[in-house]
Motif scaffolding. Structure first.
Motif, PDB file in Angstrom:
ATOM      1  N   PRO A  74      -5.121  40.230 -29.750  1.00 21.05           N
ATOM      2  CA  PRO A  74      -5.912  40.300 -28.483  1.00 21.05           C
ATOM      3  C   PRO A  74      -5.868  38.887 -27.816  1.00 21.05           C
ATOM      4  CG  PRO A  74      -7.340  41.790 -29.888  1.00 21.05           C
ATOM      5  CD  PRO A  74      -6.369  41.225 -30.823  1.00 21.05           C
ATOM      6  N   TYR A  75      -5.618  38.545 -26.672  1.00 28.66           N
ATOM      7  CA  TYR A  75      -5.324  37.230 -26.004  1.00 28.66           C
ATOM      8  C   TYR A  75      -6.585  36.180 -26.492  1.00 28.66           C
ATOM      9  CZ  TYR A  75      -5.121  33.424 -23.036  1.00 28.66           C
ATOM     10  OH  TYR A  75      -4.821  32.260 -22.266  1.00 28.66           O
ATOM     11  N   LEU A  76      -7.865  36.569 -26.119  1.00 23.74           N
ATOM     12  CA  LEU A  76      -8.920  35.642 -26.545  1.00 23.74           C
ATOM     13  C   LEU A  76      -9.076  35.568 -27.974  1.00 23.74           C
ATOM     14  CD1 LEU A  76     -11.558  36.726 -23.799  1.00 23.74           C
ATOM     15  CD2 LEU A  76      -9.962  34.864 -23.961  1.00 23.74           C
ATOM     16  N   LYS A  77      -9.032  36.539 -28.787  1.00 19.96           N
ATOM     17  CA  LYS A  77      -8.988  36.263 -30.155  1.00 19.96           C
ATOM     18  C   LYS A  77      -7.901  35.717 -30.782  1.00 19.96           C
ATOM     19  CE  LYS A  77      -9.887  37.084 -34.653  1.00 19.96           C
ATOM     20  NZ  LYS A  77     -10.848  36.015 -35.402  1.00 19.96           N
ATOM     21  N   ALA A  78      -6.684  35.771 -30.166  1.00 21.02           N
ATOM     22  CA  ALA A  78      -5.677  35.077 -30.709  1.00 21.02           C
ATOM     23  C   ALA A  78      -5.814  33.462 -30.296  1.00 21.02           C
ATOM     24  CB  ALA A  78      -4.180  35.505 -30.123  1.00 21.02           C
ATOM     25  N   VAL A  79      -6.163  33.056 -29.321  1.00 21.89           N
ATOM     26  CA  VAL A  79      -6.407  31.774 -28.779  1.00 21.89           C
ATOM     27  C   VAL A  79      -7.614  30.917 -29.806  1.00 21.89           C
ATOM     28  CG1 VAL A  79      -7.436  30.219 -27.134  1.00 21.89           C
ATOM     29  CG2 VAL A  79      -5.908  32.033 -26.371  1.00 21.89           C
ATOM     30  N   GLU A  80      -8.795  31.691 -30.120  1.00 26.97           N
ATOM     31  CA  GLU A  80      -9.730  31.094 -30.955  1.00 26.97           C
ATOM     32  C   GLU A  80      -9.108  30.983 -32.266  1.00 26.97           C
ATOM     33  OE1 GLU A  80     -12.853  30.475 -30.313  1.00 26.97           O
ATOM     34  OE2 GLU A  80     -12.819  31.000 -28.205  1.00 26.97           O
ATOM     35  N   ASP A  81      -8.303  31.999 -32.749  1.00 28.92           N
ATOM     36  CA  ASP A  81      -7.683  31.826 -34.151  1.00 28.92           C
ATOM     37  C   ASP A  81      -7.028  30.460 -34.097  1.00 28.92           C
ATOM     38  OD1 ASP A  81      -6.943  32.673 -36.854  1.00 28.92           O
ATOM     39  OD2 ASP A  81      -5.054  32.833 -35.669  1.00 28.92           O
ATOM     40  N   TRP A  82      -5.930  30.330 -32.949  1.00 28.76           N
ATOM     41  CA  TRP A  82      -4.986  29.425 -32.821  1.00 28.76           C
ATOM     42  C   TRP A  82      -5.829  28.074 -32.871  1.00 28.76           C
ATOM     43  CZ3 TRP A  82      -2.535  27.583 -27.580  1.00 28.76           C
ATOM     44  CH2 TRP A  82      -1.659  27.013 -27.854  1.00 28.76           C
ATOM     45  N   HIS A  83      -6.965  27.640 -32.164  1.00 27.94           N
ATOM     46  CA  HIS A  83      -7.627  26.669 -32.031  1.00 27.94           C
ATOM     47  C   HIS A  83      -8.251  26.233 -33.036  1.00 27.94           C
ATOM     48  CE1 HIS A  83      -8.243  26.962 -27.332  1.00 27.94           C
ATOM     49  NE2 HIS A  83      -6.812  26.753 -27.611  1.00 27.94           N
ATOM     50  N   ASP A  84      -8.709  27.292 -34.090  1.00 26.46           N
ATOM     51  CA  ASP A  84      -9.317  26.873 -35.311  1.00 26.46           C
ATOM     52  C   ASP A  84      -7.954  26.329 -36.318  1.00 26.46           C
ATOM     53  OD1 ASP A  84     -11.660  27.674 -34.772  1.00 26.46           O
ATOM     54  OD2 ASP A  84     -11.436  29.728 -35.699  1.00 26.46           O
ATOM     55  N   ARG A  85      -6.981  26.972 -36.252  1.00 24.47           N
ATOM     56  CA  ARG A  85      -5.794  26.529 -37.074  1.00 24.47           C
ATOM     57  C   ARG A  85      -5.283  25.216 -36.704  1.00 24.47           C
ATOM     58  NH1 ARG A  85      -1.289  29.538 -36.976  1.00 24.47           N
ATOM     59  NH2 ARG A  85      -2.268  30.808 -35.190  1.00 24.47           N
ATOM     60  N   ILE A  86      -5.310  24.709 -35.310  1.00 24.88           N
ATOM     61  CA  ILE A  86      -4.861  23.467 -35.022  1.00 24.88           C
ATOM     62  C   ILE A  86      -5.967  22.446 -35.191  1.00 24.88           C
ATOM     63  CG2 ILE A  86      -4.533  22.075 -32.649  1.00 24.88           C
ATOM     64  CD1 ILE A  86      -3.575  24.569 -31.250  1.00 24.88           C
ATOM     65  N   ALA A  87      -7.238  22.635 -35.035  1.00 23.66           N
ATOM     66  CA  ALA A  87      -8.286  21.751 -35.712  1.00 23.66           C
ATOM     67  C   ALA A  87      -7.985  21.227 -36.981  1.00 23.66           C
ATOM     68  CB  ALA A  87      -9.673  22.393 -35.365  1.00 23.66           C
ATOM     69  N   ALA A  88      -7.662  22.214 -37.892  1.00 22.08           N
ATOM     70  CA  ALA A  88      -7.465  22.094 -39.334  1.00 22.08           C
ATOM     71  C   ALA A  88      -6.182  21.229 -39.557  1.00 22.08           C
ATOM     72  CB  ALA A  88      -7.297  23.318 -40.037  1.00 22.08           C
ATOM     73  N   VAL A  89      -5.515  21.410 -38.662  1.00 19.68           N
ATOM     74  CA  VAL A  89      -4.306  20.416 -38.902  1.00 19.68           C
ATOM     75  C   VAL A  89      -4.436  19.103 -38.496  1.00 19.68           C
ATOM     76  CG1 VAL A  89      -1.813  19.976 -38.045  1.00 19.68           C
ATOM     77  CG2 VAL A  89      -2.474  22.451 -38.438  1.00 19.68           C
ATOM     78  N   TRP A  90      -5.053  18.948 -37.423  1.00 21.27           N
ATOM     79  CA  TRP A  90      -5.593  17.619 -36.907  1.00 21.27           C
ATOM     80  C   TRP A  90      -6.469  16.891 -38.113  1.00 21.27           C
ATOM     81  CZ3 TRP A  90      -8.222  17.900 -31.337  1.00 21.27           C
ATOM     82  CH2 TRP A  90      -7.042  18.196 -30.396  1.00 21.27           C
ATOM     83  N   ALA A  91      -7.573  17.510 -38.704  1.00 27.96           N
ATOM     84  CA  ALA A  91      -8.319  17.004 -39.520  1.00 27.96           C
ATOM     85  C   ALA A  91      -7.479  16.705 -40.967  1.00 27.96           C
ATOM     86  CB  ALA A  91      -9.291  17.922 -39.996  1.00 27.96           C
ATOM     87  N   ALA A  92      -6.352  17.471 -41.385  1.00 33.69           N
ATOM     88  CA  ALA A  92      -5.705  16.860 -42.466  1.00 33.69           C
ATOM     89  C   ALA A  92      -4.623  15.774 -42.120  1.00 33.69           C
ATOM     90  CB  ALA A  92      -4.788  18.384 -42.688  1.00 33.69           C
ATOM     91  N   SER A  93      -4.466  15.655 -40.748  1.00 35.33           N
ATOM     92  CA  SER A  93      -3.505  14.553 -40.556  1.00 35.33           C
ATOM     93  C   SER A  93      -4.102  13.073 -40.364  1.00 35.33           C
ATOM     94  CB  SER A  93      -2.691  15.014 -39.129  1.00 35.33           C
ATOM     95  OG  SER A  93      -2.048  16.280 -39.269  1.00 35.33           O
TER      96      SER A  93
END
Length: 245
Positions: A74-93
């Motif tokens: 679902p849209y809002l769930k997809a966006v929340e999950d997506w943002h979590d994964r982007i933040a994890a990539v930032w942190a690793a970079s």
């Protein structure tokens, strides 16, 4: 403590970069550039060009692959999950040694952009500073040579999803539509509205069209489809105004 600078860079034209943005880039220990896949390589290329125009070829750049949003959720769930994964990539970079980190954001980080929400997910939390940029809304009205509002009137900024699902907002005279996945203006009675449309604003391949919606709507849809097919992606925005305004 690390400081994360979210720098608004306008709509792809290096001339849109403010003096403050240039100064912040020049003082950064690290500049993050997201890659959105081969079909959107232009977006990373434009960021590289902007950085190179300020710092030259030896800029302290780290690139990362941006995760894709899961369309099955679902849209809002997809966006929340997506943002979590982007933040994890930032942190690793971002290495701990980088104290001043810059991230280039299309338009301005405050207008229909989730970079601030993603930054809030980082742990430990850095100090976040926003360097404002020119918005697509400003570039659209400038390109068409029109004022954003009618005399003494207000305006509403919304998304294509909301226009398609809910129609014209009650009491609105002027409506700016962003993040439209595909001609949401078709839900409106075309003879009642004017439209000013733009895509790839500020770029070499900028597209513009305007007129009464029932006269130009189909042509805008065709232009949009052709441009998306040619480039693999499209960023567009449009302003709608009631004819009786």
């Amino acid at each position: 403590m690390q400081t994360l600078f979210l720098i608004g860079i306008g709509t792809g034209n290096p001339d849109h970069l403010t003096v403050e943005a240039r100064k912040t880039l020049a003082e950064a220990d690290l500049i993050l550039i997201p890659r959105k896949g081969a079909d959107r390589a232009d977006l990373a290329d434009l960021r590289r060009q902007i950085v190179a125009s300020v710092l030259g070829a030896d800029a302290p750049v780290v690139e990362f692959d941006l995760p894709r949003r899961d369309p099955a959720l679902p849209y809002l769930k997809a966006v929340e999950d997506w943002h979590d994964r982007i933040a994890a990539v930032w942190a690793a970079s971002i290495p701990p040694s980088a104290k001043r980190v810059a991230l280039l954001v299309w338009g301005d980080p405050s207008l229909y952009d989730s970079t601030l929400r993603i930054a809030a997910r980082l742990s430990p939390a850095p100090k976040v500073r926003v360097v404002p940029g020119i918005t697509a809304l400003q570039v659209l009205t400038a390109a068409h040579g029109i004022p954003l509002n009618t005399l003494g009137g207000d305006f509403t900024v919304t998304t294509g999803r909301r226009l398609r699902d809910h129609g014209w907002p009650q009491g609105a005279t002027t409506l700016v539509v962003m993040l439209d996945q595909g001609a949401a203006f078709e839900v409106l009675e075309g003879s009642a509205y004017h439209i000013w449309w733009g895509a790839y604003l500020g770029m070499a391949n900028q597209l513009l069209h305007a007129g009464r919606l029932d006269e130009v709507g189909a042509e805008i849809r065709s232009m949009r489809q052709a441009a998306r097919a040619a480039h693999g992606w499209i960023m567009d925005i449009y302003l709608l105004r009631r004819v009786d305004a």
